[in-house]
Design a protein around this motif. Structure first.
Motif, PDB file in Angstrom:
ATOM      1  N   LYS A 296       0.843  -1.191   0.000  1.00 20.38           N
ATOM      2  CA  LYS A 296       0.000   0.000   0.000  1.00 20.38           C
ATOM      3  C   LYS A 296       0.884   1.250   0.000  1.00 20.38           C
ATOM      4  N   PRO A 297       0.945   1.973  -1.102  1.00 18.19           N
ATOM      5  CA  PRO A 297       1.808   3.158  -1.141  1.00 18.19           C
ATOM      6  C   PRO A 297       1.506   4.159  -0.039  1.00 18.19           C
ATOM      7  N   GLU A 298       0.219   4.371   0.254  1.00 22.00           N
ATOM      8  CA  GLU A 298      -0.124   5.405   1.227  1.00 22.00           C
ATOM      9  C   GLU A 298       0.315   5.045   2.647  1.00 22.00           C
ATOM     10  N   VAL A 299       0.303   3.759   2.974  1.00 26.68           N
ATOM     11  CA  VAL A 299       0.759   3.335   4.302  1.00 26.68           C
ATOM     12  C   VAL A 299       2.252   3.609   4.440  1.00 26.68           C
ATOM     13  N   TYR A 300       3.007   3.224   3.430  1.00 24.71           N
ATOM     14  CA  TYR A 300       4.453   3.458   3.438  1.00 24.71           C
ATOM     15  C   TYR A 300       4.749   4.963   3.480  1.00 24.71           C
ATOM     16  N   LEU A 301       4.059   5.732   2.651  1.00 30.59           N
ATOM     17  CA  LEU A 301       4.306   7.176   2.586  1.00 30.59           C
ATOM     18  C   LEU A 301       3.931   7.868   3.891  1.00 30.59           C
ATOM     19  N   ASN A 302       2.861   7.437   4.506  1.00 24.99           N
ATOM     20  CA  ASN A 302       2.465   8.035   5.785  1.00 24.99           C
ATOM     21  C   ASN A 302       3.490   7.750   6.880  1.00 24.99           C
TER      22      ASN A 302
END
Length: 226
Positions: free
Chosen positions: A39-45
């Protein structure tokens, strides 16, 4: 066999394929989450929490839906000033950027001609390299453009990389191991944590857009090196 130059290849109907990565979101049913198991957003967050700012570069971003999805999330949190999102694609089929989004921009460009001096926390290229001529040039630029603690994830089918004298296809696999770059053979996926400066020591000869389908079931481009 006559190989195509980069300028010829960009006019190929195979390269203009709109069936692969055009409409994917970051997460959900038709998404990067399903393709990358990530999940890109989990990593980015997580990066955002640790660093205070986050940068995502999406190569061959298609319509840019994945980037727009995360930009909306940043906007909802009032955190746009802490994010920098960039999507690059050869074809201008980007969805309109919502008027309230200020952290995202799109760029029309061939990846082979893409130049970059920034470094990113996350670089993704979902099924994009299948349609690139000099795949290794693009991969090398991507690997250099990851921050020290950043992550690059890119689909690459080694069957579409033809290296003279390497009929068993071991050259790149060995190079990846030597440089601590993970290559998932089953998923045809490169995963690398941190920046790498790699010289593949190969000469690009040209591309063949008539190779037919690769593992995706869609027509792809073979890239030739010596």
């Amino acid at each position: 066999m006559r190989l195509l130059t980069e300028n010829e290849l960009i006019w190929s109907s195979i390269v203009a394929n709109n069936r692969m990565n055009r409409k994917r979101n970051a997460s959900g049913i038709n998404s990067y989450e399903r393709e990358l198991k990530f999940k890109p957003e989990v990593y980015l967050n997580t990066c955002l929490k640790q660093q205070g700012h986050v940068k995502w570069l999406d190569l061959c971003c298609g319509e840019g839906n994945a980037l727009i999805q995360y930009a909306r999330e940043l906007a909802d949190k009032g955190s746009q000033h802490r994010g920098t999102l960039l999507g690059i694609d050869l074809i201008d089929q980007f969805q309109p950027i919502p008027s309230f989004v200020s952290c995202l921009r799109f760029q029309i460009s061939s990846l082979v001609n893409w130049e970059n001096e920034d470094q990113y926390d996350l670089i993704t290229c979902v099924h994009g390299l299948h349609y690139v001529g000099d795949k290794l040039k693009v991969l090398s630029q991507g690997l250099r453009s990851v921050s020290d603690q950043g992550l690059i994830m890119a689909n690459l089918d080694l069957n579409n990389v033809k290296i003279e004298g390497d009929s068993k296809g071991q050259y790149l696999k060995k190079l990846f191991i030597e440089n601590e770059i993970e290559y998932n053979v089953r998923r045809k996926l490169i995963i690398c944590k941190g920046s790498r400066n790699i010289n593949f020591n190969l000469t690009y000869k040209g591309a063949d857009d008539k190779t037919g389908p690769n593992y995706t079931g869609q027509d792809a481009v073979d890239s030739y090196y010596s």
